[in-house]
Write a protein that holds these residues in place. Structure first.
Motif, short mmCIF file in Angstrom:
data_model
loop_
_atom_site.label_atom_id
_atom_site.label_comp_id
_atom_site.label_asym_id
_atom_site.label_seq_id
_atom_site.Cartn_x
_atom_site.Cartn_y
_atom_site.Cartn_z
N GLY A 226 0.82 -1.21 0.00
CA GLY A 226 0.00 0.00 0.00
C GLY A 226 0.85 1.25 0.00
O GLY A 226 1.83 1.36 -0.75
N ASP A 227 0.52 2.21 0.89
CA ASP A 227 1.26 3.48 0.88
C ASP A 227 2.68 3.33 1.43
O ASP A 227 3.45 4.28 1.43
CB ASP A 227 0.49 4.58 1.62
CG ASP A 227 0.25 4.24 3.08
OD1 ASP A 227 0.72 3.18 3.53
OD2 ASP A 227 -0.40 5.04 3.77
N PRO A 256 -3.60 10.50 -2.48
CA PRO A 256 -4.37 9.56 -3.30
C PRO A 256 -5.83 9.97 -3.43
O PRO A 256 -6.45 10.42 -2.47
CB PRO A 256 -4.25 8.24 -2.53
CG PRO A 256 -3.82 8.60 -1.16
CD PRO A 256 -3.19 9.95 -1.20
N ASP A 258 -7.91 7.73 -5.44
CA ASP A 258 -8.58 6.43 -5.55
C ASP A 258 -7.48 5.38 -5.74
O ASP A 258 -6.76 5.43 -6.73
CB ASP A 258 -9.53 6.47 -6.76
CG ASP A 258 -10.31 5.18 -6.94
OD1 ASP A 258 -10.06 4.22 -6.19
OD2 ASP A 258 -11.17 5.14 -7.83
N THR A 259 -7.36 4.47 -4.78
CA THR A 259 -6.27 3.48 -4.89
C THR A 259 -6.70 2.21 -5.66
O THR A 259 -5.89 1.29 -5.82
CB THR A 259 -5.75 3.06 -3.49
OG1 THR A 259 -6.83 2.45 -2.78
CG2 THR A 259 -5.21 4.24 -2.71
N ALA A 262 -4.36 -0.03 -8.02
CA ALA A 262 -2.93 0.29 -7.81
C ALA A 262 -2.07 -0.98 -7.94
O ALA A 262 -0.96 -0.93 -8.50
CB ALA A 262 -2.73 0.91 -6.43
N ALA A 292 1.72 4.56 -7.91
CA ALA A 292 1.44 5.81 -7.19
C ALA A 292 0.75 6.81 -8.12
O ALA A 292 -0.19 7.50 -7.72
CB ALA A 292 2.72 6.41 -6.62
N THR A 295 -2.93 6.17 -8.37
CA THR A 295 -3.77 6.55 -7.22
C THR A 295 -4.16 8.03 -7.23
O THR A 295 -5.01 8.44 -6.47
CB THR A 295 -3.06 6.26 -5.87
OG1 THR A 295 -1.96 7.16 -5.70
CG2 THR A 295 -2.59 4.84 -5.75
N THR A 296 -3.51 8.82 -8.09
CA THR A 296 -3.80 10.27 -8.07
C THR A 296 -4.98 10.65 -8.95
O THR A 296 -5.32 11.83 -9.07
CB THR A 296 -2.55 11.09 -8.50
OG1 THR A 296 -2.21 10.71 -9.84
CG2 THR A 296 -1.38 10.83 -7.58
#
Ligand code: ATP
Length: 316
Positions: A226-227, A256, A258-259, A262, A292, A295-296
């Protein structure tokens, strides 16, 4: 350039207009999806040499998926439309904590009817990398088709990558545990989350999970966190290392939106980089950057970046 084959489902994700339980959702947005389809589109946007073997229904949703894939340059005989089956639908609900749940309409749908032997040995010999997903292993005949493809690819010295994407809602006739382990035995490279591997019965932190996984046969384990980024482990058998190697990448700090997807974006980035001869460390950085960037923006497939967008992101 290594020619890549991605095989597996394309489906329609119905994304709710509000969070909360499915029963209370008023309307949904229709989006092209399915983990293999996301990986294929991700690879297409990264300018790789790619074919996508999938099967959708000869219905309006199938037409939409065929058009969406064609817009990404994914066309040809391997994008199959089944005259006798419908397209898989997945209704998604978003919990208050942004956790997703899926309700699949998947019985006898087109992607479950991918047939063994569709890609013969001569055609398969053109590919240097084949990517498959555990979700194709939940129903016959797609299960036999994907196992046969991965077995012959392995015999032909092609890199086989596998995603043991755990979706508990999907497992009925066959067990996730058994299917995931079958995939691990056939794969050279496995991309997984710690949750996928714990669902498959493994224990420990990322380095322990990776070593347990490689005991099944893969030479490379890619674990996304994840992050917190990701972790890669390769045994000395992996072509991208000279000796047993582990690499950690802390990920990129983003805001983020919406992940979703990803993980598939990461897979596309890793395959694009490793198949073009990049080192394990550079590939991990690239995979994290592709993920990444995804996710933006909202959505999964729609948010997948082009190579130029990833390069711009990395130089920021
Ligand atoms: P999904 O199921 O949503 O496709 P996943 O659960 O398979 O994702 P994650 O481990 O959540 O996979 O994410 C994959 C990669 O995406 C991470 O390794 C990281 O590079 C990137 N990523 C995910 N979430 C974030 C975030 N909040 N900030 C920055 N990067 C992220």
């Amino acid at each position: 350039m290594t020619r890549i084959l991605v095989a597996g489902e394309s489906l329609i994700d119905f994304i709710p207009d509000a969070s909360g339980p499915l029963a209370s959702v008023d309307s949904f947005d229709k989006r092209a999806g399915g983990a293999p389809a996301n990986v294929a589109v991700g690879l297409a946007r990264l300018d790789t040499d790619l074919d996508f073997w999938t099967r959708v229904g000869d219905d309006a949703f199938g037409d939409f998926l065929v058009e969406t894939l064609a817009d990404e340059g994914l066309t040809g005989d391997l994008v199959e439309q089944d005259p006798d089956a419908q397209t898989t639908l997945a209704f998604v609900s978003l919990g208050e904590d942004a956790d997703r749940e899926f309700s699949f309409y998947h019985d006898g749908t087109a992607d479950t009817r991918m047939k063994p032997g569709t890609i013969d040995d001569d055609a398969l010999a053109a590919y240097g990398w084949v990517h498959v997903d555990v979700l194709s292993l939940d129903t016959e005949p797609s299960r036999a088709a994907i196992i046969d493809l991965a077995e012959r690819a392995q015999g032909a010295d092609t890199v086989v990558s596998f995603d043991p994407n755990s979706r508990p809602e999907r497992w009925g006739e066959f067990s996730y545990l058994e299917a995931a382990k079958q995939g691990f035995r056939l794969a050279d490279v496995v991309k997984a989350t710690p949750e996928d591997l714990r669902e498959a019965g493994f224990e420990g932190d990322a380095p322990e999970l990776a070593r347990e996984l490689c005991a099944f046969g893969p030479h490379t384990a890619l674990i996304t966190l994840g992050d917190e980024g990701s972790y890669a482990y390769a045994t000395a058998d992996a072509p991208w290392v000279d000796e047993e190697t582990e690499v950690t990448h802390d990920g990129y700090t983003v805001d983020p939106v919406d992940t979703t997807g990803a993980g598939d974006a990461f897979t596309a980035g890793m395959i694009a980089a490793l198949s073009s001869g990049e080192s394990l460390a550079e590939s991990l950085a690239f995979g994290n950057a592709v993920a990444a960037t995804t996710t933006t923006a909202a959505g999964a497939m729609t948010a997948l970046p082009t190579r130029e967008e990833v390069e711009a992101f990395r130089t920021e």
